[in-house]
Enzyme design. Sequence first.
Site, short mmCIF file in Angstrom:
data_model
loop_
_atom_site.label_atom_id
_atom_site.label_comp_id
_atom_site.label_asym_id
_atom_site.label_seq_id
_atom_site.Cartn_x
_atom_site.Cartn_y
_atom_site.Cartn_z
N HIS A 5 -0.04 -0.40 -9.85
CA HIS A 5 -0.95 -0.75 -8.89
C HIS A 5 -1.58 -1.75 -9.60
O HIS A 5 -2.31 -2.30 -9.45
CB HIS A 5 -1.57 -0.22 -8.31
CG HIS A 5 -2.59 -0.80 -7.14
ND1 HIS A 5 -2.48 0.18 -5.53
CD2 HIS A 5 -2.33 -1.46 -6.33
CE1 HIS A 5 -2.80 -0.38 -4.84
NE2 HIS A 5 -2.83 -2.00 -4.89
N GLU A 10 -4.11 7.52 -4.93
CA GLU A 10 -4.06 6.97 -6.42
C GLU A 10 -5.34 6.61 -7.22
O GLU A 10 -6.04 6.78 -6.10
CB GLU A 10 -4.04 5.71 -6.63
CG GLU A 10 -2.35 4.33 -5.78
CD GLU A 10 -2.26 3.02 -5.21
OE1 GLU A 10 -3.81 2.53 -5.60
OE2 GLU A 10 -1.82 2.68 -5.47
N ARG A 42 0.72 -1.18 0.11
CA ARG A 42 0.09 0.05 -0.06
C ARG A 42 0.88 0.65 -0.11
O ARG A 42 2.34 1.34 0.31
CB ARG A 42 -1.02 0.41 0.82
CG ARG A 42 -1.95 -0.82 1.17
CD ARG A 42 -3.08 -0.60 0.26
NE ARG A 42 -4.44 -1.34 -0.13
CZ ARG A 42 -4.30 -2.21 -1.08
NH1 ARG A 42 -3.37 -2.95 -1.56
NH2 ARG A 42 -5.79 -3.14 -0.89
#
Length: 319
Positions: free
Chosen positions: A286, A268, A239
């Site tokens: 990601h 993000e 994360r």
Amino acid sequence: MTKPRLWITRRLSDATLERAARDYDVAVNHEDTPGSAAELIAASAEFDAIIPCHSEHFTAEAVAQFSDRLKIVANHSVGVDHCDLPALKGRGIAVTNTPDVLSDATAELAMLLMLGAARHAVAGDRIVRTGAWDSWSPAFMVGKQVTGARLGIIGMGRVGRAFAAKARGFGMDVHYFNRTELPDAQAEGATYHQSVESLLKVADFLSLHCPATPETANLMNADRFALLPAGAVVVNTARGALVDEEALLNAITSGHIAAAGLDCFQVEPSGNPAFAAHENIFMLPHIGSATRETRDAMGFRALDNLDAFFAGRTPRDLL
């Protein structure tokens, strides 16, 4: 018998959507855009269940406005830091996630990022792609060797252990920090450290595999980057909240950190624009779990949890 109504907030795999349509009265967001707080609130009055992704944020403020109809949030993710769990549980809404099934895919990506960062993948690709490769010497594009190096892993859960297994194939000396020491059968010879600080001092390569919680926010800050050996490589596929990005940039700029491989960011989508100026930061958007096999497995795991819940059983992944 009336089928439970299910809202799927994003475009999941075809196999997942086909199975969901067979067993539920389904509405799918085919536009594949993140569900807003207003949409979540409205959905709580129309649906018995929601399968969201990490892009949907179940804040305490939004959950307080939910209808009593919504009974379960079956996340299509392992991490649940986008969910205010106490707020959801306080409304009697069950919450599940999808562990186990994405460990190998994420570990594969961590290996890609580690190797790419260590061996100048960004700069090398640019040089060849732009036609700038016009010479060679023994000093050209010299990187950091993975084989035989000491690897530090923070968070030795499913993904951390899967990454450690792959790293052993490169002959890496695996060290780890975890909330608790693993049994020998799971540690497989890895060296346990009782503190993050102890681990960092020996980590030629560092890979983060712990969840984002209030306790792990900015886990890697300026003081901890300074503890790493000079020339260390940092990888994060967990994360973005785990890394103080300004501190990482400073460590990269100073040369103390040789390179970084990042699949997640504080913001993000978009990431950190300041990273783009540094070719020794290898970045991906990601996509740690983005394989066809894993996307099917995640969708099916979420549906398994729904099936159990509506059959009156305890879902396997109830949080």
